[in-house]
Design a protein around this motif. Structure first.
Motif, PDB file in Angstrom:
ATOM      1  N   CYS A 120      -3.435  67.968   9.076  1.00  0.00           N
ATOM      2  CA  CYS A 120      -3.636  68.737   8.090  1.00  0.00           C
ATOM      3  C   CYS A 120      -5.174  68.608   7.793  1.00  0.00           C
ATOM      4  O   CYS A 120      -5.949  67.997   7.963  1.00  0.00           O
ATOM      5  CB  CYS A 120      -3.029  68.205   6.851  1.00  0.00           C
ATOM      6  N   ARG A 163      -3.137  75.678  -0.090  1.00  0.00           N
ATOM      7  CA  ARG A 163      -2.369  76.037   1.195  1.00  0.00           C
ATOM      8  C   ARG A 163      -1.621  74.348   1.342  1.00  0.00           C
ATOM      9  O   ARG A 163      -0.351  74.523   1.783  1.00  0.00           O
ATOM     10  CB  ARG A 163      -3.105  75.946   2.226  1.00  0.00           C
ATOM     11  N   LEU A 164      -2.309  73.375   1.280  1.00  0.00           N
ATOM     12  CA  LEU A 164      -1.734  71.940   1.339  1.00  0.00           C
ATOM     13  C   LEU A 164      -0.874  71.742   0.660  1.00  0.00           C
ATOM     14  O   LEU A 164       0.150  70.874   0.921  1.00  0.00           O
ATOM     15  CB  LEU A 164      -2.723  70.929   1.655  1.00  0.00           C
ATOM     16  N   HIS A 165      -0.900  71.989  -0.557  1.00  0.00           N
ATOM     17  CA  HIS A 165      -0.010  71.645  -1.670  1.00  0.00           C
ATOM     18  C   HIS A 165       1.382  72.432  -1.548  1.00  0.00           C
ATOM     19  O   HIS A 165       2.410  71.872  -1.632  1.00  0.00           O
ATOM     20  CB  HIS A 165      -0.469  72.435  -3.243  1.00  0.00           C
ATOM     21  N   PHE A 188     -10.904  68.537  -0.823  1.00  0.00           N
ATOM     22  CA  PHE A 188     -11.082  69.673   0.087  1.00  0.00           C
ATOM     23  C   PHE A 188     -12.291  70.252  -0.160  1.00  0.00           C
ATOM     24  O   PHE A 188     -13.194  69.926  -0.835  1.00  0.00           O
ATOM     25  CB  PHE A 188     -10.149  70.647  -0.443  1.00  0.00           C
ATOM     26  N   LEU A 195      -0.086  63.543   6.639  1.00  0.00           N
ATOM     27  CA  LEU A 195      -1.307  64.272   6.869  1.00  0.00           C
ATOM     28  C   LEU A 195      -1.733  63.751   8.252  1.00  0.00           C
ATOM     29  O   LEU A 195      -2.298  64.764   9.094  1.00  0.00           O
ATOM     30  CB  LEU A 195      -2.320  63.812   5.960  1.00  0.00           C
ATOM     31  N   THR A 211       2.285  73.430   1.610  1.00  0.00           N
ATOM     32  CA  THR A 211       2.868  72.615   2.658  1.00  0.00           C
ATOM     33  C   THR A 211       3.511  71.399   2.192  1.00  0.00           C
ATOM     34  O   THR A 211       4.622  70.984   2.927  1.00  0.00           O
ATOM     35  CB  THR A 211       1.719  72.409   3.845  1.00  0.00           C
ATOM     36  N   LEU A 212       3.169  70.464   1.559  1.00  0.00           N
ATOM     37  CA  LEU A 212       3.480  69.237   1.279  1.00  0.00           C
ATOM     38  C   LEU A 212       4.937  69.405   0.350  1.00  0.00           C
ATOM     39  O   LEU A 212       5.816  68.546   0.558  1.00  0.00           O
ATOM     40  CB  LEU A 212       2.571  68.549   0.418  1.00  0.00           C
ATOM     41  N   GLN A 248      -7.751  75.527   1.016  1.00  0.00           N
ATOM     42  CA  GLN A 248      -7.339  74.397   1.526  1.00  0.00           C
ATOM     43  C   GLN A 248      -6.338  73.609   0.741  1.00  0.00           C
ATOM     44  O   GLN A 248      -5.344  73.307   1.029  1.00  0.00           O
ATOM     45  CB  GLN A 248      -8.385  73.758   2.210  1.00  0.00           C
ATOM     46  N   TYR A 292      -8.244  68.567   5.312  1.00  0.00           N
ATOM     47  CA  TYR A 292      -8.643  67.938   4.158  1.00  0.00           C
ATOM     48  C   TYR A 292      -9.952  67.273   4.152  1.00  0.00           C
ATOM     49  O   TYR A 292     -10.224  67.098   5.404  1.00  0.00           O
ATOM     50  CB  TYR A 292      -7.532  67.242   3.415  1.00  0.00           C
TER      51      TYR A 292
END
Length: 84
Positions: free
Chosen positions: A64, A16-18, A8, A59, A20-21, A13, A66
């Motif tokens: 997403c 946030r993605l952690h 990232f 992704l 979401t996943l 970021q 990244y």
């Protein structure tokens, strides 16, 4: 051991993605970025090798944010490699 890291531009970021996943049922671990992978913000998400294709598909399907996904060959050291 083969490990995959999502890189990232900043730590927000990654966090946030952690989340979401995780909500999507895809396992990731917040970890420091290995030096051989990149000189990004220093925080990355480590993805189990057996889950990388599912994560890549997610992704792509969800646009997403990244920087990249990197494959890293490394030795696991249980005394050093402790992640959140």
């Amino acid at each position: 051991m083969t490990a995959y890291y999502i890189l990232f531009d900043n730590h927000e970021q990654a966090i946030r993605l952690h989340g979401t996943l995780h909500e999507a049922g895809l396992p990731t671990t917040i970890s420091p970025t290995p030096r051989q992978a990149s000189v990004c913000c220093g925080v990355s998400l480590m993805v189990p090798e057996n889950e990388i294709e599912r994560v890549r598909a997610y992704l792509a399907d969800h646009s997403c944010i990244y920087k990249s996904v990197e494959r890293v060959e490394q030795e696991f050291n249980a005394r050093r490699d402790i992640y959140c």
